[in-house]
Design a protein around this motif. Structure first.
Motif, PDB file in Angstrom:
ATOM      1  N   GLN A   6      70.337  11.463  29.970  1.00 33.47           N
ATOM      2  CA  GLN A   6      69.806  10.237  29.348  1.00 33.47           C
ATOM      3  C   GLN A   6      68.388   9.897  29.804  1.00 33.47           C
ATOM      4  O   GLN A   6      67.721   9.075  29.176  1.00 33.47           O
ATOM      5  N   HIS A  52      82.850   9.305  29.702  1.00 37.40           N
ATOM      6  CA  HIS A  52      81.649   8.977  28.925  1.00 37.40           C
ATOM      7  C   HIS A  52      80.418   9.691  29.507  1.00 37.40           C
ATOM      8  O   HIS A  52      79.654  10.317  28.770  1.00 37.40           O
ATOM      9  N   GLU A  53      80.273   9.620  30.838  1.00 46.86           N
ATOM     10  CA  GLU A  53      79.080  10.219  31.466  1.00 46.86           C
ATOM     11  C   GLU A  53      79.141  11.740  31.462  1.00 46.86           C
ATOM     12  O   GLU A  53      78.125  12.399  31.256  1.00 46.86           O
ATOM     13  N   CYS A 104      76.542   2.205  25.151  1.00 51.12           N
ATOM     14  CA  CYS A 104      75.790   3.252  25.847  1.00 51.12           C
ATOM     15  C   CYS A 104      74.327   2.810  25.948  1.00 51.12           C
ATOM     16  O   CYS A 104      73.781   2.288  24.975  1.00 51.12           O
ATOM     17  N   LEU A 105      73.711   3.046  27.103  1.00 52.32           N
ATOM     18  CA  LEU A 105      72.304   2.651  27.282  1.00 52.32           C
ATOM     19  C   LEU A 105      71.383   3.441  26.347  1.00 52.32           C
ATOM     20  O   LEU A 105      70.271   3.008  26.070  1.00 52.32           O
ATOM     21  N   HIS A 145      77.930  13.132  28.291  1.00 48.36           N
ATOM     22  CA  HIS A 145      76.463  13.202  28.177  1.00 48.36           C
ATOM     23  C   HIS A 145      75.943  14.547  28.684  1.00 48.36           C
ATOM     24  O   HIS A 145      74.978  15.088  28.147  1.00 48.36           O
TER      25      HIS A 145
HETATM   26 ZN   LIG Z   1      76.122   6.664  27.567  1.00 51.82          ZN
END
Ligand SMILES: [Zn+2]
Length: 173
Positions: free
Chosen positions: A51, A135-136, A93-94, A139
């Motif tokens: 990210q 979730h991470e 999510c950021l 990514h």
């Molecule tokens: Zn995320």
């Protein structure tokens, strides 16, 4: 510590796959600290290297249900077991700011990773921690939570996201 720039969709770099790190040394620890700083700055629950445009396989989780204030740094996280039982919960999510949607995740997972001190760890997580970590880890494979939505739900979410983006740029003018 530095607050890093977070990539937002549709940046293609969010689709990159992470590369395993050889060892958690001072340089990696510095990056882990920056991830933490960035995550906390944005009030996020977790953040993955991908990210911020860094390919090294690292995630940060700013949360621990069992000991508040504690957080997790994980290099090369690998999910080794997933429960058949699923849980449904709202996620954000950021990298997809300001929109949220409900998705299904495994209720429990087991995971292997290298910690901040380069120690190999195996851990078992349930409920929220299990969701955050899935979730991470996604990514690191170039997967976003919106990929788990049905085509229709994703379309609606993207429409909403584009609208918010347009409103934001209007405010900046
Ligand atoms: Zn995320």
């Amino acid at each position: 510590m530095t607050v890093l720039k977070i990539l937002n969709i549709p940046n293609p770099r969010l689709r990159n796959k992470a590369i395993l790190v050889k060892k958690v040394d001072d340089e990696i620890r510095k990056f882990m600290d920056d991830l933490k700083e960035t995550c906390k700055f944005h009030d996020g629950v977790g953040l993955a290297s991908i990210q911020v445009g860094d390919p090294r396989s690292i995630i940060f989780i700013n949360f621990d249900e069992e000991s508040p204030g504690h957080c997790y740094y994980m290099a090369n996280p690998r999910i080794t077991w997933k429960s058949d039982k699923m849980i449904e919960s709202k996620e954000g999510c950021l990298s997809v700011p300001d929109v949220f949607n409900t998705i299904m995740r495994h209720a429990e997972i087991k995971i292997d990773y290298l910690d901040y001190n380069n120690e190999m760890r195996s851990a078992h997580f349930k409920e929220n921690m299990s969701r955050y970590i899935q979730h991470e880890v996604d990514h690191l494979e170039g997967i976003l939570y919106i990929d788990h939505l049905s085509l229709l739900k994703r379309k609606i979410l993207m429409k909403k996201y584009s609208k918010i983006l347009a409103e934001k740029s209007f405010e900046l003018e």
